[in-house]
Design an enzyme around this catalytic site. Sequence first.
Site, PDB file in Angstrom:
ATOM      1  N   ASP A  50       0.822  -1.216   0.000  1.00 55.40           N
ATOM      2  CA  ASP A  50       0.000   0.000   0.000  1.00 55.40           C
ATOM      3  C   ASP A  50       0.857   1.268   0.000  1.00 55.40           C
ATOM      4  O   ASP A  50       2.021   1.251   0.400  1.00 55.40           O
ATOM      5  CB  ASP A  50      -0.860   0.051   1.273  1.00 55.40           C
ATOM      6  N   HIS A 196       3.706  -2.163   3.221  1.00 54.76           N
ATOM      7  CA  HIS A 196       3.732  -0.813   2.653  1.00 54.76           C
ATOM      8  C   HIS A 196       5.028  -0.593   1.864  1.00 54.76           C
ATOM      9  O   HIS A 196       6.111  -0.781   2.416  1.00 54.76           O
ATOM     10  CB  HIS A 196       3.610   0.247   3.755  1.00 54.76           C
TER      11      HIS A 196
HETATM   12 ZN   LIG Z   1      -2.773   3.301   2.995  1.00 58.59          ZN
END
Ligand SMILES: [Zn+2]
Length: 241
Positions: A50, A196
């Site tokens: 992400d 992430h």
């Molecule tokens: Zn996010």
Amino acid sequence: MLIAAGVPILSTAAVAALGYVSVSPKSRFWGPVVPTGDTSSPPRYALTFDDGPCDNATPRILDTLAQLNARATFFVIGVNAKRFPRVVRRIYDEGHIVANHSYTHSHFGIMRAGWYWERQIRQTDVLLQEIIGVKPAFFRPPMGARHLHLTRAARRYGHTIITWSRRAMDGIPTTAERIVARLTRHTTGGDILIMHDGIAPNRHRDPTPSITAVKPLIQQLRDQGLEPAPLDQLIGVRPYA
Ligand SMILES: [Zn+2]
């Protein structure tokens, strides 16, 4: 107790319950979500990233994925994609899935109305289509938080809402060892893992632990008999419109 004009409208317990169903990755209270995939054999899981792309972490993660012949899904933020379109193109060209993670990733978006979410989703779709030539059909809300306006807007633009079943917790300061331990301890076939590669606007985060964790993570899960699979194959839904 939530009070409006001196009148109690929701008890504290009701507010807590509403909060839980809005952020729980498995809750279908606000509409359908996909937190896991097919659990049948052969055992496979989906690796998702992400908040990218960025010009540092994303290319290094792509190098590792290529080296290990593994495919992943990248939920990109529109403003980051606009800054680094060549990285988005590289993600797509190397066989990974490019998906929508809103345009600005506002932490207050949960308070916003339907028109706001339609614009967040549509603007990112249009930008990504300009870069990769196809329109994404997977959407992950910022922080996974949903409400009725958001889920309606996602549905209206043909998106499947994807959450997760295992978290790296790498949005906060951590180490590669902790990330690998969190994501290998209980992971089984069908799991959707969230990490992430990028940084949401106006935030600061050192992506080094995430970058370093990718290789040992994939290798350890392979030792446990688990192969990374493209998200579309794991959940049986097309990633583009
Ligand atoms: Zn996010």
